[in-house]
Enzyme design. Structure first.
Site: not given
Length: 461
Positions: A33-34, A73, A77, A129, A131, A154, A208, A261-262, A276
């Site tokens: 994540d991130d 996010c 996903r 996660k 989301h 998150s 994240h 995811d990004n 991001k």
């Protein structure tokens, strides 16, 4: 349009009719994540040690030009699990309980990877996660997963609580244990399903914000080391998964994919412009590695354009699962990119979004920002003494306090001022510094024509 129920019934009939043959492959998708593009040593990091991911890349394929459809996010996903751009699956914003965004989620009409695989006898688990909606109609087990354990959104959105299946089992959450907890549960799922095909979606909370690492990795005596601690524990997690797969004799039956995811938030690393939340390369281009001994060519580096949306049709093809034909699937089978040096991208162009709008198109080496990407990300009022309102408070969010600061912008902040219709040659200018639209009017016209054709399919709200 075929109803999802009818599609799944058709899959069951197809699976029942297929002759018994060799074991179907297992699939493990590990999503950070991130994570920054160059947060991993095999992508250029000089501060983070990532031996397990480096080995995974050496024993598999490393993608240099892999993308996600949005620089944040939830829509990203949903695209990974459906193979469809956000404007098609409908989830274009992040659900957030503490912001009152409770009606956003992946529609039940969408067909996810676990739903496509289930009729073939696959066990499935989502750990970490989610989301894709936190109200009952959107929960993971309504979207095909057999099991779920994790935080539904998150890790900085209150209330931060662990849900098992549909029940809250821990609140508040000690976030320092999340990576280890998720890893151990993922390994147990693999052990429990060693004798049948499985799909594990291991969606880590880190890196994240708020950042947190377990005692085995946390080095409070080293100032500014928390981000590195977090990345090295993520690398450890990948090593644990790969080790257990090998110990169970499943190496040659299991494809493992790792990606983000990004792009990164403050504190991460990317060699590109932006981060991001922005449609610069720093927000959209992500690390992606795939490993499958005996099937994926070891040490291959693919510089072809592809995206997270390609995982859906690729996995379906490898499993022998039916890809839905009643809807547009934007992904393409990219297994040839994982096995054959010189294989070309199946995409003439890819498209990325911001909110409800299409923003950019990439075709070959060219990227056109039809809509402006925006200036460097800043946080209002974020001075030296800034306190993140969603940071740890010792009560509802429990984690270490040495968080990354707004001064730690991860990507380039230089280059021509952002505006619409900027064209970049990513082959010679991956940092998107110099707009060359004026010098290449034919390229601009060609890309804008393709962009407009897809933009017409985007619902106008």
């Amino acid at each position: 349009m075929i109803h999802r129920r009818d599609f799944l019934s058709g899959l069951l009939a197809s699976a029942a009719a297929s002759a018994a043959g060799q074991r179907r492959p297992n699939f493990i998708v590990i999503l950070a994540d991130d994570l920054g593009y160059s947060d991993l040593a095999c992508y250029g990091s000089r501060r983070n040690r990532t031996p397990h991911l480096d080995r995974m890349a050496a024993e598999g394929v490393r993608f240099t030009d892999a993308y996600v459809p949005v620089p944040y996010c939830a829509p990203s996903r949903a695209t990974l699990l459906t193979g469809r751009y956000p404007f098609r699956h409908g989830l274009v914003r992040n659900p957030a309980p503490d912001a009152g965004i409770n009606d956003a989620g992946l529609p039940a009409s969408e067909i996810t990877l676990p739903e496509a695989l289930k009729p073939l006898g696959y066990a499935s688990s989502c750990i970490g996660k989610w989301h894709l909606g936190h109200t009952p109609e959107f929960l993971p087990r309504t979207q095909g997963f057999d099991e779920y354990y994790g935080i539904l959104y998150s890790n900085d959105m209150r209330p931060v609580q662990i849900v098992h299946k549909e029940r809250v089992v821990e609140y508040p959450v000690v976030q320092a244990k999340l990576t280890r907890d998720y890893t151990e549960r993922g390994v147990r799922f693999i052990e429990q399903n060693r004798d049948k095909p499985f799909f594990l979606y291991l969606a880590h909370a880190m890196p994240h914000k708020p950042l947190a690492a377990s005692e085995d990795f946390y080095t409070p005596d080293v100032p500014g080391s928390l981000y590195t601690n977090v990345i090295e524990e993520l690398d450890w997690s990948v090593g644990q998964v790969l080790r257990r797969v090998a110990e169970l004799g499943l190496d040659k039956d299991t494809m493992v994919v790792f990606l983000s995811d990004n792009g990164p938030w403050f504190g991460g690393e990317t060699p590109f412009r932006g981060m991001k939340s922005r449609t610069w390369e720093g927000g959209l281009r992500v690390p992606m590695i795939a490993r499958w001994p005996g099937r994926i060519r070891a040490g291959l580096v693919s510089r072809e354009v592809c995206g997270s949306w390609d995982l859906f049709p690729t996995i379906c093809s490898l499993a022998g699962a039916q890809v839905p034909t009643d809807r547009v699937i934007d992904g393409r089978d990219i297994f040839p990119l994982m096995t054959t040096p010189g294989a070309k991208s199946p995409h003439e162009a890819i498209y990325c979004m911001q909110g409800e709008q299409l923003y950019v198109i990439r075709s070959g080496k060219w990227k056109l920002h039809v809509r402006p990407a925006g200036a460097a990300t800043t946080l209002p009022g974020a001075g030296a003494d800034w306190v993140d309102p969603r940071g740890p408070d010792g009560i509802t969010i429990i984690a270490q306090h040495e968080q990354a600061r707004p001064s730690q912008h991860p990507g380039l902040q230089t280059g021509d001022a952002p505006k619409g219709m900027m064209l970049f040659d990513l082959e010679t200018d991956p940092g998107e510094q110099r707009d060359v639209a004026a010098q290449n009017p034919d390229v601009v016209r060609r890309l804008k024509s393709m962009f407009d054709a897809v933009d017409k399919q985007v619902p106008k709200i």
